[in-house]
Every structure is written in C-alpha cells, then in structure tokens.
Design a protein around this motif. Structure first.
Motif, PDB file in Angstrom:
ATOM      1  N   MET A  33       0.845  -1.194   0.000  1.00 55.66           N
ATOM      2  CA  MET A  33       0.000   0.000   0.000  1.00 55.66           C
ATOM      3  C   MET A  33       0.880   1.243   0.000  1.00 55.66           C
ATOM      4  SD  MET A  33      -3.120  -0.948   2.580  1.00 55.66           S
ATOM      5  CE  MET A  33      -4.247  -2.283   2.186  1.00 55.66           C
ATOM      6  N   PRO A  34       0.630   2.196  -0.895  1.00 53.68           N
ATOM      7  CA  PRO A  34       1.496   3.386  -0.977  1.00 53.68           C
ATOM      8  C   PRO A  34       1.291   4.311   0.214  1.00 53.68           C
ATOM      9  CG  PRO A  34      -0.352   3.564  -2.507  1.00 53.68           C
ATOM     10  CD  PRO A  34      -0.423   2.191  -1.931  1.00 53.68           C
ATOM     11  N   PHE A  35       2.370   4.559   0.934  1.00 50.14           N
ATOM     12  CA  PHE A  35       2.333   5.447   2.088  1.00 50.14           C
ATOM     13  C   PHE A  35       2.871   6.821   1.696  1.00 50.14           C
ATOM     14  CE2 PHE A  35       2.730   1.176   3.847  1.00 50.14           C
ATOM     15  CZ  PHE A  35       1.650   1.163   4.719  1.00 50.14           C
ATOM     16  N   THR A  36       2.457   7.830   2.419  1.00 49.60           N
ATOM     17  CA  THR A  36       2.876   9.207   2.155  1.00 49.60           C
ATOM     18  C   THR A  36       4.072   9.547   3.045  1.00 49.60           C
ATOM     19  OG1 THR A  36       0.600   9.817   1.620  1.00 49.60           O
ATOM     20  CG2 THR A  36       2.135  11.613   2.080  1.00 49.60           C
ATOM     21  N   TYR A  37       5.237   9.687   2.440  1.00 49.81           N
ATOM     22  CA  TYR A  37       6.450  10.043   3.164  1.00 49.81           C
ATOM     23  C   TYR A  37       6.932  11.451   2.825  1.00 49.81           C
ATOM     24  CZ  TYR A  37       6.812   5.071   4.249  1.00 49.81           C
ATOM     25  OH  TYR A  37       6.565   3.802   4.689  1.00 49.81           O
ATOM     26  N   TRP A  38       6.486  11.992   1.687  1.00 52.62           N
ATOM     27  CA  TRP A  38       6.997  13.264   1.222  1.00 52.62           C
ATOM     28  C   TRP A  38       5.850  14.259   1.078  1.00 52.62           C
ATOM     29  CZ3 TRP A  38      11.966  12.578   1.665  1.00 52.62           C
ATOM     30  CH2 TRP A  38      12.498  11.325   1.410  1.00 52.62           C
ATOM     31  N   LEU A  39       6.210  15.523   0.930  1.00 46.35           N
ATOM     32  CA  LEU A  39       5.199  16.571   0.818  1.00 46.35           C
ATOM     33  C   LEU A  39       4.440  16.456  -0.495  1.00 46.35           C
ATOM     34  CD1 LEU A  39       3.966  19.105   2.106  1.00 46.35           C
ATOM     35  CD2 LEU A  39       5.714  20.463   0.937  1.00 46.35           C
ATOM     36  N   LEU A  40       5.164  16.152  -1.565  1.00 47.85           N
ATOM     37  CA  LEU A  40       4.532  15.971  -2.865  1.00 47.85           C
ATOM     38  C   LEU A  40       4.296  14.482  -3.121  1.00 47.85           C
ATOM     39  CD1 LEU A  40       6.591  18.501  -5.032  1.00 47.85           C
ATOM     40  CD2 LEU A  40       4.341  18.819  -4.022  1.00 47.85           C
ATOM     41  N   PRO A  41       3.101  14.095  -3.480  1.00 45.15           N
ATOM     42  CA  PRO A  41       2.827  12.664  -3.695  1.00 45.15           C
ATOM     43  C   PRO A  41       3.482  12.156  -4.979  1.00 45.15           C
ATOM     44  CG  PRO A  41       0.895  13.966  -4.281  1.00 45.15           C
ATOM     45  CD  PRO A  41       1.891  14.916  -3.671  1.00 45.15           C
ATOM     46  N   SER A  42       3.796  10.886  -4.987  1.00 45.32           N
ATOM     47  CA  SER A  42       4.361  10.266  -6.170  1.00 45.32           C
ATOM     48  C   SER A  42       3.250   9.924  -7.161  1.00 45.32           C
ATOM     49  CB  SER A  42       5.134   9.005  -5.780  1.00 45.32           C
ATOM     50  OG  SER A  42       4.255   8.062  -5.200  1.00 45.32           O
ATOM     51  N   ILE A  46      -0.756   9.161  -6.515  1.00 45.10           N
ATOM     52  CA  ILE A  46      -1.814   9.898  -7.217  1.00 45.10           C
ATOM     53  C   ILE A  46      -2.804   8.918  -7.855  1.00 45.10           C
ATOM     54  CG2 ILE A  46      -2.291  11.430  -9.166  1.00 45.10           C
ATOM     55  CD1 ILE A  46       0.346  12.828  -8.561  1.00 45.10           C
ATOM     56  N   ILE A  47      -2.282   7.876  -8.514  1.00 42.14           N
ATOM     57  CA  ILE A  47      -3.158   6.873  -9.129  1.00 42.14           C
ATOM     58  C   ILE A  47      -3.970   6.145  -8.066  1.00 42.14           C
ATOM     59  CG2 ILE A  47      -3.181   4.739 -10.475  1.00 42.14           C
ATOM     60  CD1 ILE A  47      -0.694   5.769 -11.919  1.00 42.14           C
ATOM     61  N   TRP A  48      -3.313   5.807  -6.956  1.00 38.43           N
ATOM     62  CA  TRP A  48      -4.004   5.103  -5.874  1.00 38.43           C
ATOM     63  C   TRP A  48      -5.112   5.963  -5.270  1.00 38.43           C
ATOM     64  CZ3 TRP A  48      -4.243   0.244  -4.226  1.00 38.43           C
ATOM     65  CH2 TRP A  48      -4.760  -0.015  -2.956  1.00 38.43           C
TER      66      TRP A  48
END
Length: 225
Positions: A33-42, A46-48
């Motif tokens: 599951m994609p987690f948010t580690y940075w200010l700008l999303p990867s 974004i797709i998730w």
C-alpha cells in the motif's frame, strides 16, 4: 492421480512439515500500500488516491446518511482483498484468497457483527426484513423460512464465490503452462497469446471480486441498520 496432485499443489499452504511460511502472505499486502512520506505525492500515490476516490463515490451512493464514516472499513477491506488477489498472480507467491478458511473468516466475522448489532439495536427492522412487502398472507410463514435461510447462507456465498473464482483462474493458468511441455513448437506462440489474455482476465477478476465482496458486505451492513 499424480497429475491431479501436481495441479492442486499450488494451493497447498504447507511448505514443510515443521514450518509453513506461506501464510505470511496475509501481511504482505500491507507492504504494497502506498504510504505518504513526502510533501509531494508520487505518481503511484496519485493513481491510488484517484482509484480510492472513485471507490468512495461508489460506496457513498450505497450508504445511508448517518453511516458515511463506516465506508472506510469497506474500502480497506476491498483494498486488502484486491492486493492479495493481485499478489497471487505473481509466480511463487501463495494466494490466501484461494482458501475457504481465509475467505470464510472474513465474511463470517463481518456477517456476525452485522447480525448481532441489527438484532440487538434494530430488532423490529430485522423482523420486517423477514417478510417482503406485499407478501400474501398465506405465504408469510414460508417467506420467513426462505428469508432466514438466505440470510444464514450469506457468508458462505460470499466466501465460496471468491474462492471459486481464484481457484478456477489459477487452475486454467496451470493447465496452459503444463501443456506447453507437450505441444509442438509452432503452437507455443498461440499458447503464450492465450496465457496473456487469460492473465488480463485474471487481473480484472481479482479486482472485480474484491469489489463484489466489499459491496455485498456494505449492503448487508445497510440492511442491519
């Protein structure tokens, strides 16, 4: 007999007599599951999030006004089952959703919680659901029996539907893969093309079955409320 044993060995959860690490795949979807580690999303995030917003809008149409906050439970359930199904399509990765013990545990836990809450908090409404609207007086006793049976088999139908779809797809891919050893050389491109088409079908089935499982669970939750 040996052919059938080799064919169904992909569903064997035991790697050795003393240790079975295949069930560790139940925790592996949490790693993907994609987690948010940075200010700008990867781009993956974004797709998730676009996919999750689409599912949220679909579930929002099926949920009553006072129970909107419970949608996150069913979205998480769908994500978990979908990632397990998709992981099972990767070579040498065990598929937990192809076993009835896992699917029945999920469906039976949800169904029992809905039933306990409905019969304790909304007893009159649960009795109302046993007799459909405009039922003739002579058929009311039979309708109560039929509705009760259909209510009790709900967790079984949920789990068997998911299990059967996962087993059927894996068996087809195993049969096609084993048939390549005994086919002529000029037929191999045809079999590879069929396998690619079957792989696309399996990806769609993995996503659709997780959606069906979570939507039906949400509908059962709405009925108990």
């Amino acid at each position: 007999m040996k052919m059938m044993t080799n064919l169904f060995s992909i569903f064997d959860p035991t790697t050795s007599f003393y240790n079975s690490m295949n069930w560790m795949s139940l925790m592996m979807p949490l790693m993907f599951m994609p987690f948010t580690y940075w200010l700008l999303p990867s781009r993956l995030q974004i797709i998730w999030m676009m996919f999750m917003n689409l599912i949220f809008k679909e579930f929002n149409l099926l949920t009553k006004k006072y129970y909107k906050s419970n949608i996150i439970i069913f979205i998480s359930l769908m994500s978990y089952i979908m990632l397990m199904n998709l992981m099972g399509l990767i070579s040498y990765i065990f598929t937990p959703t192809s076993h009835l013990s896992i699917n029945l545990t999920l469906s039976l836990t949800l169904w029992l919680s809905f039933m306990f809450y409905g019969w304790l908090m909304n007893t009159n409404n649960m009795f109302i659901h046993l007799v459909p609207l405009n039922t003739p007086l002579m058929l009311m006793n039979f309708m109560v029996l039929i509705e009760s049976i259909s209510n009790f088999i709900r967790p079984w139908t949920l789990s068997i539907r998911l299990t059967a779809n996962m087993i059927a797809g894996h068996l087809l891919m195993s049969l096609l893969g084993s048939s390549m050893n005994n086919t002529l050389l000029y037929l191999i491109p045809l079999i590879i093309m069929i396998q690619n088409m079957l792989m696309i079908l399996e990806i769609s089935v993995s996503m659709i079955q997780s959606y069906v499982f979570s939507v039906l669970s949400l509908l059962y939750f709405n009925e108990s409320n």
